[in-house]
Scaffold this active site. Structure first.
Site, PDB file in Angstrom:
ATOM      1  CD  GLU A 187       7.993  -4.863  -6.694  1.00 63.18           C
ATOM      2  OE1 GLU A 187       8.647  -4.117  -5.954  1.00 63.18           O
ATOM      3  OE2 GLU A 187       6.756  -4.864  -6.694  1.00 63.18           O
ATOM      4  CB  SER A 245       2.481  -1.812 -14.335  1.00 59.74           C
ATOM      5  OG  SER A 245       3.037  -0.515 -14.140  1.00 59.74           O
ATOM      6  CG  HIS A 288       9.870  -1.633  -2.792  1.00 62.89           C
ATOM      7  ND1 HIS A 288       9.899  -0.455  -3.516  1.00 62.89           N
ATOM      8  CD2 HIS A 288       8.813  -2.328  -3.259  1.00 62.89           C
ATOM      9  CE1 HIS A 288       8.897  -0.439  -4.364  1.00 62.89           C
ATOM     10  NE2 HIS A 288       8.216  -1.565  -4.225  1.00 62.89           N
ATOM     11  N   GLY A 328       4.702   1.534 -11.286  1.00 63.29           N
ATOM     12  CA  GLY A 328       3.943   2.792 -11.333  1.00 63.29           C
ATOM     13  C   GLY A 328       3.826   3.409 -12.701  1.00 63.29           C
ATOM     14  CG  LEU A 385      -1.908  -1.244   1.258  1.00 66.67           C
ATOM     15  CD1 LEU A 385      -2.855  -1.108   2.457  1.00 66.67           C
ATOM     16  CD2 LEU A 385      -2.671  -1.456  -0.034  1.00 66.67           C
ATOM     17  CE  LYS A 386       4.811   0.799  -4.357  1.00 59.54           C
ATOM     18  NZ  LYS A 386       5.304   1.187  -5.718  1.00 59.54           N
TER      19      LYS A 386
END
Ligand SMILES: O=C(CO)COP(=O)(O)O
Length: 236
Positions: A157, A193, A88, A163, A7-8
Site C-alpha cells: 500500500e 485508493s 498498516h 486515501g 473499515l478503519k
C-alpha cells in the site's frame, strides 16, 4: 483472489453488523469463490460464521494483561477471530509503531497460527528517490518478519495512494509486485485508493492477488461489486 475491506475507524457496531450481513448475503446468493476479509473497528468485532472472514485491524502482542486501551488475543478468542492486519502504514506513521514492535506483534500472532495480512508501503519521498531506494525501503519492512510463514498475506500500500484518490500506474504496480514476489512468495494484495472505477483493472494486473480497500469499501454494495469483479476475472 483475496478481497479485503479495512473499515478503519468507521461505522457503528449496528452498521457494521448490517454491513457484514449484506456482504454475507451477496456471497451466498452469488457463486463467489473469492476469499473475502472484513476488518471492522475494534468496537464492532463480532463472532461471524459464514463466508466472510472477520479480522482484527490491530491487537496487542499479549493474551491479556495490564495494557490499558489495548485488546489482546483473549478478546479476539471470544469472537473466534484468527485473522489480523499488522504493519498498516497508519499504525506505523500515525500511531508510531516501530518495526521492532511490529515484529513482536507478528511473531506473537504467528505463534497462535493467525492469518496475518502484513502491510508495507513507501512514502512519496521514498518513491521519488528512485526504484532502487524504494525497493530497498520496502524490503527493509520485511526485516524480522518470517516471509515464508504459511498463513502470511502481504499488502503493498503506497502511503501516497492511501486515501488520496491517486493510484500508481499499472506498470508501476506490476513492477513493484513482481519485485516483491522475487523475495516473498505469499499472496500479494494491492491497496491505496482502490475503488469501483479502477478495481477491475487493478485486479487484472500481473502480480496482484487481490486488493485491500479502505474508503471505497465502506459501502457494502460497492465492496460487493469489487468482489464480483474478482470473480469475473477468475471465471475467464
Ligand atoms: O489503507 C488502506 C487499506 O488498508 C487503503 O485505504 P483507501 O482505500 O481509502 O486508499
Amino acid at each position: 483472489m483475496i478481497i479485503a475491506a479495512n473499515l478503519k475507524t468507521n461505522l457503528t457496531r449496528a452498521k457494521t453488523a448490517q454491513y457484514i450481513n449484506e456482504v454475507e448475503n451477496f456471497l451466498n446468493k452469488n457463486a463467489i469463490s473469492q476469499e473475502v476479509l472484513v476488518f471492522p473497528a475494534p468496537s464492532s468485532l463480532t463472532l461471524h460464521v459464514g463466508k466472510v472472514t472477520i479480522g482484527a485491524q490491530n491487537a496487542y502482542a499479549a493474551q491479556n494483561g495490564a495494557f490499558t486501551g489495548e485488546i489482546g488475543n483473549e478478546q479476539l478468542e471470544e469472537f473466534n477471530i484468527k485473522t489480523i492486519l499488522i504493519g498498516h502504514s497508519e499504525r506505523r506513521h500515525v500511531i508510531g509503531e516501530t518495526q521492532e514492535e511490529i515484529v513482536k506483534k507478528f511473531n506473537f500472532y504467528k505463534e497462535l497460527g493467525f492469518k496475518i495480512v502484513y502491510c508495507i508501503g513507501e512514502s512519496l519521498q521514498i518513491r521519488e528517490a528512485g526504484d532502487k531506494v524504494m525497493m530497498e525501503y520496502l524490503y527493509s519492512q520485511f526485516d524480522g518478519i518470517d516471509i515464508e510463514y504459511e498463513n502470511l498475506i502481504v499488502a503493498y500500500e503506497p502511503i501516497w495512494a492511501i486515501g488520496t484518490g491517486v493510484v500508481p500506474t499499472s506498470e508501476d504496480i506490476v513492477s513493484v509486485h513482481l519485485k516483491l514476489k522475487e523475495k516473498c512468495k505469499a499472496p500479494l494484495l494491492y491497496g491505496g485508493s482502490v475503488k469501483v472505477s479502477n478495481a477491475n483493472v487493478l485486479l487484472g494486473l500481473d502480480g496482484v492477488d487481490g486488493v485491500l480497500i479502505g474508503g471505497a469499501a465502506l459501502i457494502a454494495d460497492d465492496f460487493c461489486a469489487m468482489v464480483e469483479f474478482a470473480q469475473q476475472i477468475e471465471n475467464k
